[in-house]
Design a protein around this motif. Sequence first.
Motif, short mmCIF file in Angstrom:
data_model
loop_
_atom_site.label_atom_id
_atom_site.label_comp_id
_atom_site.label_asym_id
_atom_site.label_seq_id
_atom_site.Cartn_x
_atom_site.Cartn_y
_atom_site.Cartn_z
N ASN A 1 19.17 23.51 -51.80
CA ASN A 1 18.14 22.68 -52.46
C ASN A 1 18.37 22.73 -53.97
O ASN A 1 18.37 21.72 -54.68
CB ASN A 1 16.73 23.19 -52.17
N LEU A 2 18.57 23.97 -54.45
CA LEU A 2 18.83 24.15 -55.88
C LEU A 2 20.12 23.44 -56.29
O LEU A 2 20.19 22.79 -57.33
CB LEU A 2 19.05 25.64 -56.19
N PHE A 3 21.13 23.59 -55.41
CA PHE A 3 22.43 22.97 -55.70
C PHE A 3 22.28 21.45 -55.80
O PHE A 3 22.86 20.80 -56.67
CB PHE A 3 23.44 23.36 -54.60
N GLY A 4 21.45 20.89 -54.90
CA GLY A 4 21.20 19.44 -54.90
C GLY A 4 20.55 19.01 -56.21
O GLY A 4 20.93 17.99 -56.80
N MET A 5 19.57 19.80 -56.67
CA MET A 5 18.89 19.48 -57.95
C MET A 5 19.91 19.50 -59.09
O MET A 5 19.90 18.65 -59.97
CB MET A 5 17.81 20.52 -58.28
N LYS A 6 20.80 20.50 -59.03
CA LYS A 6 21.82 20.61 -60.08
C LYS A 6 22.74 19.39 -60.03
O LYS A 6 23.06 18.81 -61.08
CB LYS A 6 22.61 21.90 -59.89
N ILE B 1 22.08 16.41 -59.02
CA ILE B 1 21.41 15.20 -59.54
C ILE B 1 21.58 15.16 -61.07
O ILE B 1 21.93 14.14 -61.66
CB ILE B 1 19.91 15.17 -59.14
N CYS B 2 21.37 16.32 -61.71
CA CYS B 2 21.54 16.41 -63.18
C CYS B 2 22.99 16.05 -63.56
O CYS B 2 23.23 15.34 -64.53
CB CYS B 2 21.22 17.81 -63.69
N VAL B 3 23.95 16.59 -62.78
CA VAL B 3 25.36 16.35 -63.09
C VAL B 3 25.69 14.85 -62.96
O VAL B 3 26.37 14.29 -63.83
CB VAL B 3 26.29 17.18 -62.16
N VAL B 4 25.17 14.21 -61.91
CA VAL B 4 25.47 12.78 -61.70
C VAL B 4 24.89 11.95 -62.86
O VAL B 4 25.57 11.08 -63.40
CB VAL B 4 24.91 12.30 -60.32
N VAL B 5 23.64 12.28 -63.26
CA VAL B 5 23.03 11.54 -64.38
C VAL B 5 23.87 11.74 -65.65
O VAL B 5 24.22 10.78 -66.36
CB VAL B 5 21.56 11.98 -64.60
N ALA B 6 24.25 13.01 -65.92
CA ALA B 6 25.05 13.31 -67.12
C ALA B 6 26.39 12.57 -67.05
O ALA B 6 26.86 12.01 -68.05
CB ALA B 6 25.29 14.81 -67.23
N PHE B 7 26.99 12.53 -65.86
CA PHE B 7 28.30 11.89 -65.69
C PHE B 7 28.23 10.40 -66.05
O PHE B 7 29.03 9.90 -66.84
CB PHE B 7 28.79 12.08 -64.25
N PHE B 8 27.22 9.69 -65.50
CA PHE B 8 27.17 8.25 -65.75
C PHE B 8 26.80 7.94 -67.20
O PHE B 8 27.33 6.99 -67.79
CB PHE B 8 26.25 7.54 -64.73
N LEU B 9 25.92 8.77 -67.77
CA LEU B 9 25.58 8.54 -69.18
C LEU B 9 26.80 8.77 -70.08
O LEU B 9 27.07 8.01 -71.00
CB LEU B 9 24.44 9.48 -69.61
N SER B 10 27.56 9.82 -69.75
CA SER B 10 28.73 10.16 -70.55
C SER B 10 29.83 9.11 -70.39
O SER B 10 30.52 8.74 -71.36
CB SER B 10 29.21 11.55 -70.14
N LEU B 11 29.94 8.59 -69.15
CA LEU B 11 30.91 7.53 -68.87
C LEU B 11 30.57 6.28 -69.70
O LEU B 11 31.43 5.67 -70.34
CB LEU B 11 30.82 7.19 -67.38
N TYR B 12 29.29 5.91 -69.69
CA TYR B 12 28.80 4.74 -70.43
C TYR B 12 29.05 4.92 -71.94
O TYR B 12 29.55 4.01 -72.62
CB TYR B 12 27.30 4.58 -70.14
N GLN B 13 28.77 6.16 -72.41
CA GLN B 13 28.94 6.43 -73.83
C GLN B 13 30.41 6.33 -74.27
O GLN B 13 30.73 5.72 -75.28
CB GLN B 13 28.45 7.86 -74.04
N PHE C 1 20.52 25.64 -66.35
CA PHE C 1 19.43 26.44 -65.78
C PHE C 1 19.61 26.59 -64.26
O PHE C 1 19.55 27.70 -63.73
CB PHE C 1 18.09 25.77 -66.12
N PHE C 2 19.89 25.47 -63.57
CA PHE C 2 20.07 25.55 -62.11
C PHE C 2 21.32 26.36 -61.76
O PHE C 2 21.34 27.09 -60.78
CB PHE C 2 20.17 24.14 -61.50
N GLY C 3 22.37 26.25 -62.59
CA GLY C 3 23.61 27.01 -62.35
C GLY C 3 23.34 28.51 -62.43
O GLY C 3 23.76 29.29 -61.56
N ILE C 4 22.58 28.93 -63.47
CA ILE C 4 22.27 30.36 -63.65
C ILE C 4 21.40 30.84 -62.47
O ILE C 4 21.61 31.92 -61.92
CB ILE C 4 21.56 30.58 -65.01
N TRP C 5 20.47 29.98 -62.08
CA TRP C 5 19.58 30.32 -60.95
C TRP C 5 20.41 30.48 -59.66
O TRP C 5 20.24 31.44 -58.90
CB TRP C 5 18.53 29.21 -60.83
#
Length: 160
Positions: free
Chosen positions: A89-94, A96-108, A152-156
């Motif tokens: 569950n935690l990994f899934g939350m992490k 989601i953050c990675v996918v959002v960061a990836f697409f924003l960074s790709l766009y940028q 944060f999720f990675g450390i958790w």
Amino acid sequence: MTNNIIIFLHLMAAAVAIGSMVFSVILLLPSMEKIPIQKNSEEHSHPYKLVELLAPTVFTSLLILIGTGIYYLLENYTGQMGLKPGYYNLFGMKLICVVVAFFLSLYQTFNLRAGIANLDLSPENRGLVPKTIQQIKKTTILILIVFSLAVFFGIWLARF
Ligand code: HEM
């Protein structure tokens, strides 16, 4: 030993990405914005050089994080049988953050930054520079937020 090297690279990539974003957009850019940009010399301005380097640095760090993250999972797949319920569950939350960061960074990197690259070949794009720098600044703040959540999720996860 392999795990230590993978997590070392994973953490270094996270440190480089977050460090560059905090330094560029929170510390350096606001102080440079007080200096007026001279007309027709946009590509020699400091904010231009800064965002030109920042976007690909964050994108490359993200690729290293994805590569080392997947490699870590492959190296340790036999140990994942005994994980406590809730780990994924935690990994899934992490992720989601990675996918959002990836697409924003790709766009940028490939849309915003590419739009103001090679200004000597396409001088008509000079006028876009100030607006694009502001857009890169805004997307970097969003990337920084999701990146910090991923840390944060990675450390958790590592202590679950
Ligand atoms: C924005 C991208 C990412 C950031 C900032 C990030 C950050 C972190 C951090 C800070 C840790 C903790 C390490 C420790 O304390 O030992 C970690 C662990 C980990 N990360 Fe990432 N990570 C990212 C992307 C990914 C991706 C894409 C994957 C996999 C596809 C991944 C898989 C893992 C795994 C498996 C662990 C170890 C968990 C454990 O020890 O059980 N990470 N990450």
